[in-house]
Design a protein around this motif. Sequence first.
Motif, PDB file in Angstrom:
ATOM      1  N   ARG A   1     -43.545   8.187  49.339  1.00 47.93           N
ATOM      2  CA  ARG A   1     -42.644   7.687  50.572  1.00 47.93           C
ATOM      3  C   ARG A   1     -42.419   9.271  51.557  1.00 47.93           C
ATOM      4  NH1 ARG A   1     -39.762   4.176  46.839  1.00 47.93           N
ATOM      5  NH2 ARG A   1     -37.915   5.877  47.312  1.00 47.93           N
ATOM      6  N   LEU A   2     -42.060  10.463  50.338  1.00 46.59           N
ATOM      7  CA  LEU A   2     -41.978  11.095  51.500  1.00 46.59           C
ATOM      8  C   LEU A   2     -43.252  11.691  52.728  1.00 46.59           C
ATOM      9  CD1 LEU A   2     -40.112  13.858  48.918  1.00 46.59           C
ATOM     10  CD2 LEU A   2     -39.394  12.197  50.864  1.00 46.59           C
ATOM     11  N   LEU A   3     -44.528  11.597  51.839  1.00 45.67           N
ATOM     12  CA  LEU A   3     -45.587  12.016  52.289  1.00 45.67           C
ATOM     13  C   LEU A   3     -45.811  11.299  53.691  1.00 45.67           C
ATOM     14  CD1 LEU A   3     -47.984  13.053  50.239  1.00 45.67           C
ATOM     15  CD2 LEU A   3     -46.248  14.454  51.703  1.00 45.67           C
ATOM     16  N   THR A   4     -45.187   9.475  53.781  1.00 39.88           N
ATOM     17  CA  THR A   4     -45.888   8.559  54.619  1.00 39.88           C
ATOM     18  C   THR A   4     -45.008   8.926  55.721  1.00 39.88           C
ATOM     19  OG1 THR A   4     -44.923   7.127  53.659  1.00 39.88           O
ATOM     20  CG2 THR A   4     -47.050   7.291  53.379  1.00 39.88           C
ATOM     21  N   THR A   5     -43.632   8.795  55.365  1.00 36.75           N
ATOM     22  CA  THR A   5     -42.616   9.343  56.405  1.00 36.75           C
ATOM     23  C   THR A   5     -42.752  10.577  56.915  1.00 36.75           C
ATOM     24  OG1 THR A   5     -40.997   8.718  54.785  1.00 36.75           O
ATOM     25  CG2 THR A   5     -39.693   9.805  56.730  1.00 36.75           C
ATOM     26  N   GLN A   6     -43.082  11.682  56.379  1.00 31.76           N
ATOM     27  CA  GLN A   6     -43.120  12.601  57.850  1.00 31.76           C
ATOM     28  C   GLN A   6     -44.482  13.269  58.324  1.00 31.76           C
ATOM     29  OE1 GLN A   6     -44.159  16.492  54.894  1.00 31.76           O
ATOM     30  NE2 GLN A   6     -44.242  17.988  57.180  1.00 31.76           N
ATOM     31  N   TYR A   7     -45.351  11.787  57.962  1.00 26.90           N
ATOM     32  CA  TYR A   7     -46.528  11.883  58.403  1.00 26.90           C
ATOM     33  C   TYR A   7     -46.744  10.802  60.076  1.00 26.90           C
ATOM     34  CZ  TYR A   7     -51.319   9.949  59.465  1.00 26.90           C
ATOM     35  OH  TYR A   7     -53.102   9.837  60.183  1.00 26.90           O
ATOM     36  N   GLY A   8     -45.177   9.698  59.770  1.00 25.97           N
ATOM     37  CA  GLY A   8     -45.862   9.119  60.745  1.00 25.97           C
ATOM     38  C   GLY A   8     -44.446   9.533  62.184  1.00 25.97           C
ATOM     39  N   MET A   9     -43.443  10.525  61.452  1.00 29.04           N
ATOM     40  CA  MET A   9     -42.969  11.104  62.790  1.00 29.04           C
ATOM     41  C   MET A   9     -43.774  11.530  63.472  1.00 29.04           C
ATOM     42  SD  MET A   9     -39.351  10.571  61.067  1.00 29.04           S
ATOM     43  CE  MET A   9     -38.609  11.950  62.375  1.00 29.04           C
ATOM     44  N   PRO A  10     -43.107  12.277  64.413  1.00 33.38           N
ATOM     45  CA  PRO A  10     -43.939  13.452  65.847  1.00 33.38           C
ATOM     46  C   PRO A  10     -44.858  14.894  64.952  1.00 33.38           C
ATOM     47  CG  PRO A  10     -42.266  11.846  66.469  1.00 33.38           C
ATOM     48  CD  PRO A  10     -41.570  11.494  65.073  1.00 33.38           C
ATOM     49  N   GLY A  11     -46.107  14.614  65.288  1.00 33.33           N
ATOM     50  CA  GLY A  11     -46.188  15.803  65.126  1.00 33.33           C
ATOM     51  C   GLY A  11     -46.458  16.489  63.674  1.00 33.33           C
ATOM     52  N   HIS A  12     -45.868  15.257  62.541  1.00 31.30           N
ATOM     53  CA  HIS A  12     -45.960  14.754  62.149  1.00 31.30           C
ATOM     54  C   HIS A  12     -44.988  16.261  60.957  1.00 31.30           C
ATOM     55  CE1 HIS A  12     -49.404  12.725  61.160  1.00 31.30           C
ATOM     56  NE2 HIS A  12     -50.237  13.892  61.828  1.00 31.30           N
ATOM     57  N   THR A  13     -43.658  16.254  61.879  1.00 35.12           N
ATOM     58  CA  THR A  13     -42.555  17.194  61.787  1.00 35.12           C
ATOM     59  C   THR A  13     -41.404  16.104  61.023  1.00 35.12           C
ATOM     60  OG1 THR A  13     -43.923  18.402  63.165  1.00 35.12           O
ATOM     61  CG2 THR A  13     -41.588  19.381  62.891  1.00 35.12           C
ATOM     62  N   ALA A  14     -40.652  16.940  60.074  1.00 33.55           N
ATOM     63  CA  ALA A  14     -39.602  16.246  60.010  1.00 33.55           C
ATOM     64  C   ALA A  14     -38.480  16.833  59.522  1.00 33.55           C
ATOM     65  CB  ALA A  14     -39.756  14.891  58.626  1.00 33.55           C
ATOM     66  N   THR A  15     -37.238  16.542  59.205  1.00 30.99           N
ATOM     67  CA  THR A  15     -35.865  16.792  58.658  1.00 30.99           C
ATOM     68  C   THR A  15     -36.225  16.425  56.832  1.00 30.99           C
ATOM     69  OG1 THR A  15     -34.460  15.658  59.343  1.00 30.99           O
ATOM     70  CG2 THR A  15     -35.345  17.690  61.010  1.00 30.99           C
ATOM     71  N   ALA A  16     -34.600  17.678  56.253  1.00 32.26           N
ATOM     72  CA  ALA A  16     -34.726  16.658  54.961  1.00 32.26           C
ATOM     73  C   ALA A  16     -33.816  15.382  55.307  1.00 32.26           C
ATOM     74  CB  ALA A  16     -34.296  17.972  54.036  1.00 32.26           C
ATOM     75  N   ALA A  17     -33.074  15.221  56.164  1.00 31.07           N
ATOM     76  CA  ALA A  17     -32.552  13.975  56.686  1.00 31.07           C
ATOM     77  C   ALA A  17     -33.155  12.315  57.306  1.00 31.07           C
ATOM     78  CB  ALA A  17     -31.418  14.578  57.384  1.00 31.07           C
ATOM     79  N   GLN A  18     -34.399  13.022  57.719  1.00 29.76           N
ATOM     80  CA  GLN A  18     -35.245  11.936  58.509  1.00 29.76           C
ATOM     81  C   GLN A  18     -35.812  11.927  56.809  1.00 29.76           C
ATOM     82  OE1 GLN A  18     -36.280  14.546  61.391  1.00 29.76           O
ATOM     83  NE2 GLN A  18     -36.390  13.205  62.845  1.00 29.76           N
ATOM     84  N   LEU A  19     -36.624  12.749  56.203  1.00 30.36           N
ATOM     85  CA  LEU A  19     -37.072  12.310  54.943  1.00 30.36           C
ATOM     86  C   LEU A  19     -36.638  11.146  53.725  1.00 30.36           C
ATOM     87  CD1 LEU A  19     -39.173  15.841  54.008  1.00 30.36           C
ATOM     88  CD2 LEU A  19     -39.976  13.802  55.302  1.00 30.36           C
ATOM     89  N   ALA A  20     -34.861  11.604  53.678  1.00 25.61           N
ATOM     90  CA  ALA A  20     -34.315  10.575  53.011  1.00 25.61           C
ATOM     91  C   ALA A  20     -34.182   9.620  53.278  1.00 25.61           C
ATOM     92  CB  ALA A  20     -33.040  11.300  53.076  1.00 25.61           C
ATOM     93  N   THR A  21     -34.154   9.463  54.852  1.00 26.78           N
ATOM     94  CA  THR A  21     -33.616   8.549  55.463  1.00 26.78           C
ATOM     95  C   THR A  21     -35.314   6.732  55.459  1.00 26.78           C
ATOM     96  OG1 THR A  21     -32.360   9.006  57.222  1.00 26.78           O
ATOM     97  CG2 THR A  21     -33.505   6.608  57.588  1.00 26.78           C
ATOM     98  N   GLY A  22     -36.319   7.903  55.078  1.00 25.42           N
ATOM     99  CA  GLY A  22     -37.358   7.207  55.451  1.00 25.42           C
ATOM    100  C   GLY A  22     -38.022   6.793  53.814  1.00 25.42           C
ATOM    101  N   ALA A  23     -37.539   7.657  53.084  1.00 20.03           N
ATOM    102  CA  ALA A  23     -37.636   7.518  51.420  1.00 20.03           C
ATOM    103  C   ALA A  23     -37.030   6.550  51.073  1.00 20.03           C
ATOM    104  CB  ALA A  23     -38.348   8.547  50.541  1.00 20.03           C
ATOM    105  N   GLY A  24     -35.408   6.278  51.463  1.00 25.61           N
ATOM    106  CA  GLY A  24     -34.645   5.128  50.595  1.00 25.61           C
ATOM    107  C   GLY A  24     -34.004   6.698  49.321  1.00 25.61           C
TER     108      GLY A  24
END
Length: 133
Positions: free
Chosen positions: A30-53
């Motif tokens: 979930r962390l990897l797929t969340t990061q992959y789905g972000m623009p430029g495959h760039t994410a913050t820890a907060a975004q990763l947390a939200t995306g990974a539940g």
Amino acid sequence: MTTALEYRQALLTVRDLPETSHAAWDVWVRLLTTQYGMPGHTATAAQLATGAGLKTANLATLNYRKLAHAVADQLGHIPPESQLGKREPMWWMTLSSGNLEDDRAESARLTMHPALAEALDLMRWVQPQASTT
């Protein structure tokens, strides 16, 4: 420089290790797929947390580092040491780049290595993103 095929093999090996629990693997994917789905495959820890539940950015960072360390072990990769705190290897650098010393900051922006993004495409864990060219 790690290739997409090397990342693919490392991820599959980590998945199949006896010490990799199904719960941990699920979070890591979930962390990897969340990061992959972000623009430029760039994410913050907060975004990763939200995306990974996950409940907190700290949990996302901890899990991201664990996955990165496991992948690094498979690749024989030892990243540079942090100049802060305990001077431990910056394991996150196995999966991402960023111009930061401390990945613990909620606003730290991690950009997935292109070869890792390609590996996720190859494994069909994600929907390939349309080219912007």
